[in-house]
Every structure is written in C-alpha cells, then in structure tokens.
Design a protein around this motif. Structure first.
Motif, mmCIF file in Angstrom:
data_model
loop_
_atom_site.group_PDB
_atom_site.id
_atom_site.type_symbol
_atom_site.label_atom_id
_atom_site.label_comp_id
_atom_site.label_asym_id
_atom_site.label_seq_id
_atom_site.Cartn_x
_atom_site.Cartn_y
_atom_site.Cartn_z
ATOM 1 N N ALA A 177 -7.040 -6.999 1.821
ATOM 2 C CA ALA A 177 -5.763 -6.051 2.282
ATOM 3 C C ALA A 177 -5.624 -4.945 1.438
ATOM 4 C CB ALA A 177 -4.795 -6.696 2.772
ATOM 5 N N TYR A 178 -5.477 -5.299 0.065
ATOM 6 C CA TYR A 178 -5.143 -4.184 -0.729
ATOM 7 C C TYR A 178 -6.273 -3.071 -0.861
ATOM 8 C CZ TYR A 178 -6.099 -1.930 -5.496
ATOM 9 O OH TYR A 178 -6.160 -0.914 -6.411
ATOM 10 N N PHE A 179 -7.615 -3.761 -0.829
ATOM 11 C CA PHE A 179 -8.716 -2.575 -0.886
ATOM 12 C C PHE A 179 -8.712 -1.711 0.537
ATOM 13 C CE2 PHE A 179 -13.078 -1.142 0.366
ATOM 14 C CZ PHE A 179 -13.456 -0.694 -0.777
ATOM 15 N N MET A 180 -8.424 -2.319 1.584
ATOM 16 C CA MET A 180 -8.197 -1.395 2.943
ATOM 17 C C MET A 180 -7.301 -0.583 2.769
ATOM 18 S SD MET A 180 -9.290 -4.421 5.707
ATOM 19 C CE MET A 180 -8.001 -5.395 5.347
ATOM 20 N N ILE A 181 -5.999 -0.962 2.270
ATOM 21 C CA ILE A 181 -5.069 0.147 2.281
ATOM 22 C C ILE A 181 -5.164 1.162 1.096
ATOM 23 C CG2 ILE A 181 -2.442 0.226 1.906
ATOM 24 C CD1 ILE A 181 -2.165 -2.657 2.895
ATOM 25 N N SER A 182 -5.491 0.638 0.232
ATOM 26 C CA SER A 182 -5.721 1.821 -1.074
ATOM 27 C C SER A 182 -6.808 2.780 -0.430
ATOM 28 C CB SER A 182 -6.041 1.042 -2.304
ATOM 29 O OG SER A 182 -7.266 0.281 -1.996
ATOM 30 N N ARG A 183 -7.946 2.173 0.117
ATOM 31 C CA ARG A 183 -8.960 3.282 0.325
ATOM 32 C C ARG A 183 -8.666 4.182 1.688
ATOM 33 N NH1 ARG A 183 -9.683 0.487 -4.130
ATOM 34 N NH2 ARG A 183 -11.768 0.814 -5.081
ATOM 35 N N SER A 184 -7.597 3.548 2.343
ATOM 36 C CA SER A 184 -7.195 4.322 3.781
ATOM 37 C C SER A 184 -6.070 4.894 3.403
ATOM 38 C CB SER A 184 -6.792 3.297 4.713
ATOM 39 O OG SER A 184 -8.147 2.521 5.056
ATOM 40 N N LEU A 185 -4.933 4.825 2.503
ATOM 41 C CA LEU A 185 -3.966 5.476 2.357
ATOM 42 C C LEU A 185 -3.682 5.973 0.889
ATOM 43 C CD1 LEU A 185 -1.119 3.268 4.295
ATOM 44 C CD2 LEU A 185 -2.362 5.423 5.070
ATOM 45 N N GLY A 186 -4.674 6.111 0.100
ATOM 46 C CA GLY A 186 -4.507 6.198 -1.408
ATOM 47 C C GLY A 186 -4.029 5.389 -2.327
ATOM 48 N N PRO A 187 -4.314 5.578 -3.794
ATOM 49 C CA PRO A 187 -3.919 4.880 -4.668
ATOM 50 C C PRO A 187 -2.478 4.381 -4.886
ATOM 51 C CG PRO A 187 -4.607 6.784 -5.695
ATOM 52 C CD PRO A 187 -5.291 6.897 -4.218
ATOM 53 N N GLU A 188 -1.504 5.477 -4.482
ATOM 54 C CA GLU A 188 -0.076 5.256 -4.261
ATOM 55 C C GLU A 188 0.225 4.242 -3.583
ATOM 56 O OE1 GLU A 188 -1.089 9.321 -5.956
ATOM 57 O OE2 GLU A 188 -1.533 8.132 -4.292
ATOM 58 N N PHE A 189 -0.030 4.570 -2.142
ATOM 59 C CA PHE A 189 0.188 3.346 -1.361
ATOM 60 C C PHE A 189 -0.314 2.064 -1.639
ATOM 61 C CE2 PHE A 189 2.000 7.098 1.182
ATOM 62 C CZ PHE A 189 2.780 6.552 1.646
ATOM 63 N N GLY A 190 -1.724 2.123 -2.000
ATOM 64 C CA GLY A 190 -2.620 0.930 -2.219
ATOM 65 C C GLY A 190 -1.935 0.119 -3.250
ATOM 66 N N GLY A 191 -1.563 0.847 -4.304
ATOM 67 C CA GLY A 191 -0.893 0.036 -5.474
ATOM 68 C C GLY A 191 0.365 -0.664 -4.995
ATOM 69 N N ALA A 192 1.108 0.255 -4.569
ATOM 70 C CA ALA A 192 2.530 -0.528 -3.903
ATOM 71 C C ALA A 192 2.462 -1.560 -3.058
ATOM 72 C CB ALA A 192 3.227 0.676 -3.288
ATOM 73 N N VAL A 193 1.574 -1.383 -1.927
ATOM 74 C CA VAL A 193 1.646 -2.427 -0.928
ATOM 75 C C VAL A 193 0.756 -3.628 -1.545
ATOM 76 C CG1 VAL A 193 1.050 -2.901 1.316
ATOM 77 C CG2 VAL A 193 1.808 -0.913 0.805
ATOM 78 N N GLY A 194 -0.580 -3.425 -2.577
ATOM 79 C CA GLY A 194 -1.116 -4.329 -2.830
ATOM 80 C C GLY A 194 -0.484 -5.312 -3.871
ATOM 81 N N LEU A 195 0.714 -4.423 -4.640
ATOM 82 C CA LEU A 195 1.472 -5.490 -5.567
ATOM 83 C C LEU A 195 2.564 -6.342 -4.609
ATOM 84 C CD1 LEU A 195 2.220 -3.327 -8.403
ATOM 85 C CD2 LEU A 195 0.747 -5.264 -8.452
ATOM 86 N N CYS A 196 3.095 -5.610 -3.389
ATOM 87 C CA CYS A 196 3.883 -6.371 -2.732
ATOM 88 C C CYS A 196 3.051 -7.528 -2.071
ATOM 89 C CB CYS A 196 4.542 -5.361 -1.658
ATOM 90 S SG CYS A 196 5.690 -4.036 -2.165
ATOM 91 N N PHE A 197 1.761 -7.211 -1.506
ATOM 92 C CA PHE A 197 1.324 -8.456 -0.977
ATOM 93 C C PHE A 197 0.917 -9.467 -2.188
ATOM 94 C CE2 PHE A 197 -3.077 -9.942 0.727
ATOM 95 C CZ PHE A 197 -2.515 -10.716 1.673
ATOM 96 N N TYR A 198 0.509 -9.017 -3.302
ATOM 97 C CA TYR A 198 0.543 -10.025 -4.314
ATOM 98 C C TYR A 198 1.657 -10.712 -4.529
ATOM 99 C CZ TYR A 198 0.633 -11.708 -9.081
ATOM 100 O OH TYR A 198 0.994 -12.184 -10.346
ATOM 101 N N LEU A 199 2.931 -10.112 -4.529
ATOM 102 C CA LEU A 199 4.181 -10.898 -4.739
ATOM 103 C C LEU A 199 4.466 -11.753 -3.560
ATOM 104 C CD1 LEU A 199 6.464 -7.995 -5.910
ATOM 105 C CD2 LEU A 199 5.514 -9.892 -7.235
ATOM 106 N N GLY A 200 3.837 -11.540 -2.446
ATOM 107 C CA GLY A 200 3.995 -12.302 -1.006
ATOM 108 C C GLY A 200 3.244 -13.615 -1.330
ATOM 109 N N THR A 201 1.912 -13.205 -1.536
ATOM 110 C CA THR A 201 1.146 -14.445 -1.749
ATOM 111 C C THR A 201 1.537 -15.436 -2.865
ATOM 112 O OG1 THR A 201 -0.788 -12.964 -1.105
ATOM 113 C CG2 THR A 201 -1.361 -14.971 -2.135
ATOM 114 N N THR A 202 2.284 -14.625 -4.027
ATOM 115 C CA THR A 202 2.635 -15.759 -5.025
ATOM 116 C C THR A 202 3.960 -16.557 -4.573
ATOM 117 O OG1 THR A 202 1.973 -14.156 -6.694
ATOM 118 C CG2 THR A 202 3.483 -15.747 -7.510
ATOM 119 N N PHE A 203 4.834 -16.028 -3.759
ATOM 120 C CA PHE A 203 5.980 -16.590 -3.298
ATOM 121 C C PHE A 203 5.493 -17.751 -2.345
ATOM 122 C CE2 PHE A 203 8.732 -13.408 -5.475
ATOM 123 C CZ PHE A 203 9.420 -14.256 -5.938
ATOM 124 N N ALA A 204 4.580 -17.333 -1.563
ATOM 125 C CA ALA A 204 3.911 -18.362 -0.548
ATOM 126 C C ALA A 204 3.450 -19.447 -1.415
ATOM 127 C CB ALA A 204 2.807 -17.668 0.206
#
Length: 1049
Positions: A177-204
C-alpha cells in the motif's frame, strides 16, 4: 518507428532507433522481406565482422551510434524481463551492475489461490471474529450488527477495487500500500500514509497478542495468572496487569522468532490458516447441530417466580427468613437456556439493540430488573458490563476484523501473473469473508440468547468462550484454533511491519528514518524490527483489546482512504500512463469508498480520527520541508499541472483587475568569467520587494553559440538555482544563449513568463563601472533595456548599492522622492512594508513644488490620496526656488562634455584603425591570389593602402587630442546650454535628497526617461550619477504607464 498496415490492421515493429543528433536506421525482419541477411553499401565491413555480428548492426546508416543503442530484439528482451524490485533499492542497483554474473533467480510460480486468496483470508480472519463478534451482535442486535458488518465490508471492497486498478497499472514492488500511495500521490502523502499504515500494522500485532493472551488466561489456563485480587472490584486491574506481563513475554518471543528467520514464520502460516478454517467450519456445523440438539447452558435471570436452587445461590441458607442479597430480593429469578438453538426463534428477540452502560448488570431486555431495585453487589455472581456500549464504539472495535486486504499486493513479487491474481484473489477473499461475517451475525442471533451474546467473557456459560459454546464437537476446537490463529496473525504483523518501515526508509523521503533501512546481510530489517517491537509494547501496555482496536482502525481507515483517493484522482486526471488492466473501476466508486472511510473514522472515534490526521499532517509537513525531493510521476504533480493549466487559461480571459496586481519580477543577473553572480544581493531585495506574493524569474545571458555554449548555459542555470536556494527565493530561472548580451536580454524580456504570468517588473543592477569601461555596450545595454521595458509596459527597477550592506534587519525610514507619476514608485510602496525586513521602517514621501505651485494644497492632496490608498507615510513638499547656476554646475557640465568628446574620438580612432587594418589584410590577400603566374613588372603597379604619409595625415585629422593643439581645442569647448540646465536640475535635486534623506535606509526615485537621441546617452548616465550621488541605497523606478493601485475596495 511503428509501421501500420492499413489493409490488415496489423502493427509491425520495423524501425526502432530514434535519435536527436544523427540519422540512424535499423531494420528487423518485417513481413515481405525475402532475405534474412542483407548487405549494404553504407556499412564498412572491413573490420572482419562475421555474418551474425554484421547482421546485429541492424543496417545502421551511421554505425558509430549503434555502439550505444541496442538492437530491437535486445531492447524488447529487456522490456519483457523488467525487474519488479523497488526502484532505487540496493538489490536492484547491484543487479544492474553485476548483470550476467548474478545468479538467475527462480521465477515466481505462485498463483491466485495460494499467492493471494489464502493469505488474504488468513489476514482478514482474526481475533475479533472469535472474541468480540458475538458481543457486537448481542449489543447492537442483528439488524445493526448486519449494518456494521455490511458497511465495513463495503469499505474494504471499494478499497480493493481501487487497489486492484492501481496494482494492475504497473509493477508493484515491496511496500504494498505504501508503494501504491507514494507513487500515486507523491512522497509527502506516501510517507505520511505509509507511516500511518506502519503504525496500524504494528498496533495490529499488539492487538493479536493481547487477544492470544486473553484466550490463554481466561479460557485455557486461568490459574496461570500472576496477579490476583482478593476483592471483586480489583479483578479488572489484576487482569490488565497479567495481560501486560504475558503480552510482553509473548511479544519478546515472537520478535526473536522473526529475528531468527522469516522462513519459520512462513512455514507456520499454513498451520495457522488451517486452524482458522477448522474453527469457522466448526461454528457452522455447531449451528446446524443446535437446531436438533442445543447445548445445555442454563442461565439465572430475573423472572416472576422463585426456585430453591437460586435461593441457595444468593441467600445464606434455605430458610425463608435467611439473609439474602438486596438485588436478589428486589427481583424474581429463574433459569433459561443460554443456547436455545437454531430452531428456537430467538432471533426475533435479538433483532434490536441493547446498549448498556459500564457497571450495569447484563440481563434479558424483555425481562429486565425492577427500576426500584437495590444496586447489585459485586460479591454475588452477577455479570457486569465492563464498558459502555454504543454503535460508534462497536464500529471501531469490529473494523480491524475486515483489514488485511493488502496481503496479496504485498506478495506481487512472488506471483506468476500479479496483474491478474491480485484483483481476483483479493476481491474473492473479501467476498468470502463478508459472507462469513454476515452469516455469522445471523447464526449468532438465531442460536444464542441475547444475554449470553452480551456476556463478553462468557461468565454466564461456565467461563467458556461464547462462540465456543456453539462449536461442534467441543468448545476446545474454537479455543485452540483461535489461540493459534491470533498468534499467527501477530507473527505476520511483526513480519510485515518492519519490512514496510524498511521500504519507507530506503526511499529516503524521511531523513530521521534512514537508519531503519539497514539490516542484516541477508536484508532482514533488524533495526526496523526493534522499533516495531518497542511500538507494539506500547499497545501491550494498554492491555485492553477494546482500547487498542479503535487505534489501528484509524490508521487502516486513513490508509484505505488515500488508496481510494489515489485511484479516483488518477482516473479523473486521465494521465496517459493510467492504463490499468483491471477495468471494473470508476472514479465514483473510489470517492464513495473514500467517503465511507472518512465517515467510519469519525463514527468510531472522532478524537482518535483527529489525532490520526494530526499525526499524518505533521509527517506530511516534515517530509515537505525536510524530506528528499522525489519525482515519481505522482497524481498530485499531475493535479498541479492540470490546475496550473486551468488557472493560466482563466488568467488569459482578460486583463487582471487593478486590485489583483502583484509584482511579477524578472531579475536580470550578470555572471563573471568564473560563472559567479556579480550582484547576489539583488535577488534578496527582489524577494523582499514582492513580499512572498507574485512570481520571480531569475535570468541571465550567456554570450556565444547555443550548440557550443550549451554546457555553459547549464552551469549558469545551476548557479542561479543554487543562489535561489541559498537566498530562499521561490521562483524559476532562465538562461538564454545569444551572440550579443543586448539581444539576449531583449529576448528574455519579451519571452519570459506564460500567459497572464508574464513579468510586469524588471529588476537589474546599476552598471557601476560604466565610466571606466571603453566599451560603450556596458551602459548602452542598460539604456536600451530601460527603453524596451518602457515600451513593453513593464516598470523598470534599477537597484543600486553604494555599499554591500546586509538586509537582515532594517530600522529607520524609507524615502520616496521626485515627481510621482500615476504608475511610478508608489505602486511598490506597500509591498516591501509587508515583508518582515522592512516592516519596522517608516516611510516619507517627498514631492517637488515649483514657484507657481500651492505647496499647502499639494501636501493636502497627496496626504488625502495616500489615506485612500491605506498607505501610512509622512508627506513633505520641497519647494525648488529659481536660483543662479553655480560654478560647480557649470564645471561639472564642462567636464562631462569634455569626457564625452574624448571618449568619442578615442572610440572613433580605434574603430577607424580596425577598419583600415582589415582593408590592408584583405588587399594583401587579394595580392597573393593575383600575383600567382604574373610578371615582375605587374608587381610594381601594386601600392600599399597604409603608408607613412597617410598615417601622419590620419593622426592630424582624428587624433587632435594627442597634440597640444588638440588639448587646446578640448579646453576651448563651451558646454551646451540645455546640458547645463539639466545638470543644474540634477544637482539641486541631489542636494535636497541628500539633505532630507541622508540617513534613510532606502531612497526611491522616479527614473527619468532616456533621451530619444542616442548621442546624449553618456550625458544621461552622468545625470543619473549626479542625481544619486552621496546616497547609500537607491532604487530608481520607471513606470510603464498603467494604473495598478485603486482607492476602491
């Protein structure tokens, strides 16, 4: 080149060698070619090439270009075997460098079922299904329970459709998901959402571990509890402490297993998946069996009659006058079956919701307790609600059970046909799990009494897992299966989260995460695993499954929201590269999914949603200001291009209104021989002049031919960009190559900008050394640009520094002097005061009054005009009295004319000497050509053009200044009366300006227009020097004649 046959509609790839510098032709075997080997007279075959090597040249007309360009077959082979590793990854770079020496990797062979469908099932089915779904159905009712499940499943289905479109639009390497979002919405959105997805996976991972420990301590080994409370009120706190201890131990063991090797986790994955499937099947079988033989679990509830057994439970003896519990005496109790079975019709009672508050007794809704009853005692075996339930709370707790849809996209590198397997496998897995969840809601509501469903921990059914009471043949099937499935899901989370963080770190978009991109020699993310374990420990310390679930719900919903946004945005932009193989998508579905995600975020927990957005926003701004700039062809850049095009076309509809005027500045800088900017502070002042508004274009001219000076132009452009970054100026740079700097600057002024964003202000430096330069182009270029900007209706600003002072902080006054025109210096007065450097400076405006003018009325009119313009400034009127011309003025004019005459004669003599030398050279060349084969007497007829007599005659005529007579002629020059008058005006104005503004930080003057007669250019420059003499910092402004200020709102 592609050749299309119009008769058959078939495309043949025949010529594939484009070139920008030379002609190249390569032919492959096209239909109709009779010979497979073709010889050509254009190829030199003298190098001993064999037939195969000769044919590999592809019949190039210029074979030297074939050394750097592959033939068609080689190129197509490379394109077909394009690597699917992350761009910029170390492994990818090593593969590029090693080439054929690298051992060929085994081709991926996983299909849709094993590679996508089963991993998605394993990640979607989890702890919520076994531990909380019955409680959700009991609290929300069957109808609202179906609504919760349906909305959550629709959210993931719509997200899967958008994800399938993105995943089939190209290769999706590691990162999911990080690769898809970052390459589609840019590094700013990709990094922000990628880290949120990482935190979600960690808390999962933390949630799965807590679920496993809850199953262990409550249903498998209750005696293993370390902390025990002697009072019922402290049992909850003791249970939380036990969860923290055992959860930390379990997290440590799982982290060590992941650190030792992921292969062991992958081997256990199939075992964990089998446990999940067996557990679900046992639930369905148990539901069918309950229709014929319901399991026996009696419950005690308030009813209308008393029984002897219940009396003994709540009273101290069987006697009628025995001491009993107050709540028991206030209500009538009876026993009912907790699992009435599928054919009991209990679903009619479980259709509606039954939300209760924390501390309330769990009871049957239709047979509730008396409102006047005494509160129940915790000393008795009542079942109390440990949390206040509501629809929004249940949404946040249930949503993690539908996550895990990204498992297929994360395995794209292992799939045989990723672009086919990912959409089919993911959507089928979501449909399967949705059917299981929806039917489970119906089965639970139809087989189990609502009181048991609302009993979260199964205290009323002898401490059994509630869903286990329905399982067949024994509840231990569910208990053991759910325990191993939650452990497997936790291992998968601890395996995937560090790799996601490593993918983000390797992209180098978040500077402080670079250390987590490193790992062991085999690529295992050691440091990322350590950070993941520490963050998961925070979730373990919360120790409550119901509190951790809404946290990861926020992070997953935010990730899914941006996946839908990426697909919808790419679809609406219609970029040429957006060609997904998965065609069953639409931008309305993407935006519907995005809306559902956003609604679920605020429905489940509005404060968690705000916190998650704040975290994502902070990461976004951090990457924007401190992250590495990446160009990934993202949709946000495409949206910017579309918005810029739309805005430019809107600006072109008509001239801008006066209120919308902004300084669009073109800064002309000059570079020295070493490509260094001569006046770098000019750029600083230009940025202050526009005060962060408008447009800045920094330009320079490189002398020479474009093809030969292309490298110098690139170096000059890089110099300007570096200077703009250093001075923190936002804008564009432009470098023009021209034979003459004057022509280049003229072209730049005419062609800079685009549409309504053309420069309306030109800023350039004052030629300080124009007096010492023998080349008149040094100041003639300056005058010509002043004329051209005036004709181009753009005000021309000339910035002059007497001393190189910094502009870090300014206190004092800024003075504006000279006659003010309608579009003169006053248009730029409000702009610098909006900038922090000049904000504390006061402003004084001077105007000149003649003898016949009314000074008082002029001051009043100017003050009124400035008041309407909202400009705070002091107004002073300077009266210029008629006075006699001083000796200084006369002498200054005389020196100016003598200097001009001397320079004119020097330039004229130099020009004549150059012309005469060229004539001699040409005549000698013709002499040598015509003397071949001629007689000796013919040579006597040839005479030299430049003789001694002619040289003496020329010196006598043109170099009078080098003789005593010539000097006497220069001294006898009488100055022109008009020049004396102009010099007198300049001297008097300079005296007034120096007297009034000698301590001013900046002096703005209206710049007089240059003379139409070019013979007086030297005098014009001298007049400007006299006008600004003795001033530290002067800004000469020449208006273009258009109004850019208004008094109206």
């Amino acid at each position: 080149m592609i050749t299309v046959s119009t008769t058959t509609g078939v495309i043949y790839l025949c010529v594939f060698k484009p070139s920008s510098s030379s002609l190249s032709l390569s032919l492959s075997r096209c239909p109709g070619d009779g010979n497979s080997k073709i010889s050509s007279v254009y190829i030199n075959n003298s190098h001993g090439l064999d037939d195969d090597d000769f044919y590999d040249r592809n019949l190039a007309l210029f074979e030297e270009e074939m050394d750097t360009r592959p033939k068609v077959s080689s190129l197509l082979n490379r394109l077909a075997n394009y690597t699917n590793l992350t761009q910029g990854a170390k492994e990818h770079e090593e593969a590029e460098g090693i080439g054929e020496k690298k051992k060929a990797s085994k081709s991926p062979q996983m299909g849709t079922f094993m590679g996508v469908y089963l991993p998605c099932l394993q990640n979607i089915f989890g702890v919520i299904l076994f531990l909380r779904l019955t409680w959700v159905v009991g609290s929300a009712g069957v109808l609202q329970g179906l609504c919760i499940v349906f909305v959550c499943c629709c959210c993931t289905l719509l997200t899967a459709i958008s994800m399938s479109a993105i995943a089939t639009n190209g290769v999706v390497p590691a990162g999911g998901a990080y690769f898809m979002i970052s390459r589609s919405l840019g590094p700013e959105f990709g990094g922000a959402v990628g880290l949120c997805f990482y935190l979600g996976t960690t808390f999962a991972g933390a949630m799965y571990i807590l679920g496993a420990i809850e199953i262990l301590l409550m249903y498998i080994a209750p005696k293993a509890a370390i902390f025990e409370s002697k009072h019922p009120e402290g049992e909850g706190a003791a249970m939380l402490n036990n969860m923290r201890v055992y959860g930390s131990i379990c997290l440590l063991l799982m982290s060590l297993l992941v650190f030792v090797g992921v292969k062991y986790v992958n081997k256990l994955a199939s075992v964990f998946l089998a446990c999940v499937i067996v557990s679900i099947v046992s639930i369905y079988v148990g539901a069918l069996v309950s229709a014929f033989k319901p399991p026996h679990f009696p419950l005690e509830l308030p009813l209308l009659e008393k029984t002897t057994y219940l009396w003994k439970q709540f009273c101290q003896g069987p006697e009628v006058n025995a001491s009993c519990d107050e709540y028991f005496l206030s209500n009538n109790f009876s026993q009912i079956e907790g699992i009435p079975g599928l054919a009991s019709g209990i679903i009619s009672e479980n259709l509606w919701s039954s939300y209760i508050s924390r501390g309330d007794v769990v009871e049957k809704g239709s047979l509730g307790s008396s409102p006047d009853a005494h509160p129940a005692s915790t000393q008795q075996p009542y079942v109390f609600a440990d949390i206040t339930t509501s629809f929004t709370l249940l949404v946040g707790i249930f949503f993690p059970s539908v996550t895990g849809i990204m498992a297929g996209s994360n395995r794209s590198g292992d799939l045989k046909d990723a672009q086919r397997s990912i959409p089919i496998g993911t959507i089928l897995a979501i449909l399967t799990t949705s059917v299981v969840y929806l039917t489970s809601v119906l089965l639970f509501g139809a087989c189990i009494d609502g009181v048991v469903l609302r009993d979260k921990f199964g205290d009323s059914v002898k401490g059994n897992l509630v869903v286990g009471t329905l399982a067949w043949p024994t509840p231990w099937v569910i208990v053991i299966g759910s325990f191993f499935s939650t452990c497997g899901a936790g291992l998968q989370s601890l395996t995937g989260a560090p790799r996601l963080l490593q993918a983000i770190a390797k992209d180098n978009i978040v500077p402080f995460l670079r250390v987590f991109g490193h790992g062991k020699a085999n690529g295992e993310p050691t440091w990322a695993l350590l950070l993941t374990a520490l963050i998961a420990e925070l979730g373990i310390l919360i120790a409550s499954l119901d509190l951790v679930a809404p946290i990861l719900t926020m992070f997953f919903l935010m990730c899914y929201l941006f996946v839908n946004l990426a697909c919808g945005l790419q679809t609406l932009l219609r970029s040429p590269n957006w060609r997904p193989r998965f065609s069953y998508y639409h931008w309305t579905l993407s935006f519907l999914g995005m809306t559902i995600c956003l609604a679920l975020m605020f429905i489940s927990s509005w404060y968690y949603a705000i916190v998650a957005m704040v975290i994502a926003g902070m990461i976004y701004k951090y990457i924007e200001y401190h992250g590495a700039e990446k160009e990934w062809g993202d949709g946000i850049r495409g949206l910017s291009l579309s918005a810029a095009r739309y805005a430019l076309l809107r600006l072109e509809e008509g001239p801008p209104h006066t209120k919308n005027w902004r300084p669009q500045v073109l800064v002309l800088l000059k570079l020295d021989e070493d490509a260094h900017v001569k006046s770098p502070r000019l750029l600083t002042f230009a940025s202050q002049l526009k005060a962060g508004k408008g447009l800045t274009i920094v330009g320079t001219v490189v002398s020479g031919n474009f093809l030969q000076s292309y490298g110098e132009a690139l170096a000059a452009e890089q110099t300007l960009k570096h200077l703009m970054d250093k001075e923190r100026v936002k804008g564009f740079c432009q470098c023009i190559v021209a034979q003459k700097p004057r022509e280049g600057i003229s072209h730049m002024i005419q062609s800079s900008g685009l549409g309504g964003m053309k420069p309306n202000t030109v800023v350039m430096g004052w030629p300080h050394a124009w007096r010492q330069s023998e080349d008149p182009q040094a100041w003639k270029t300056f005058i010509s640009e002043s004329e051209e900007t005036g004709n181009n209706h753009a005000p021309d600003l000339v910035y002059s520094f007497s001393q190189a002072n910094s502009l870090s902080s300014r206190h004092g006054a800024g003075d504006n002097g000279g006659p003010l025109g309608p579009a003169g210096a006053q248009k730029h007065l409000p702009v610098p005061q909006q900038q922090r450097v000049w904000r504390k400076c006061g402003m004084r405006i001077f105007t000149v009054a003649q003898m016949e003018d009314n000074s008082i009325q002029m001051k009043k009119d100017l003050a009124t005009f400035l008041y309407h313009l909202r400009i705070e400034a002091e107004v002073e009127v300077v009266e210029m009295h008629d006075s006699d011309i001083s000796a200084y003025t006369y002498e200054r004019t005389l020196m100016m004319e003598q200097r001009s005459q001397m320079l004119r004669q020097m330039r004229l003599s130099k020009s004549d000497r150059e012309k005469e030398a060229q004539l001699v050279k040409d005549r000698n060349s013709m002499l040598r050509l015509t003397s071949i084969g001629s007689d000796d007497e013919d040579e006597a007829d040839v005479q030299m053009t430049w003789t001694k007599e002619k040289s003496s005659q020329y010196r006598a005529m043109h170099s009078g200044c080098s003789t005593p007579e010539g000097f006497r002629d220069m001294l006898s020059i009488r100055p022109d009366h008009s020049n004396v008058r102009r010099m007198h005006t300049a001297v008097k104005l300079n005296e007034v300006i120096v007297n009034k503004s000698h301590d001013a930080r900046l002096v703005l003057l209206n710049m007089p227009g240059p003379p139409r007669n070019t013979d007086g250019d030297e005098n014009y420059m001298e007049f400007l020097e006299v006008l600004t003499e003795g001033l530290e910092r002067v800004l000469l402004v020449r208006g273009g004649g258009s109004e850019v200020i208004t008094i109206y709102s």
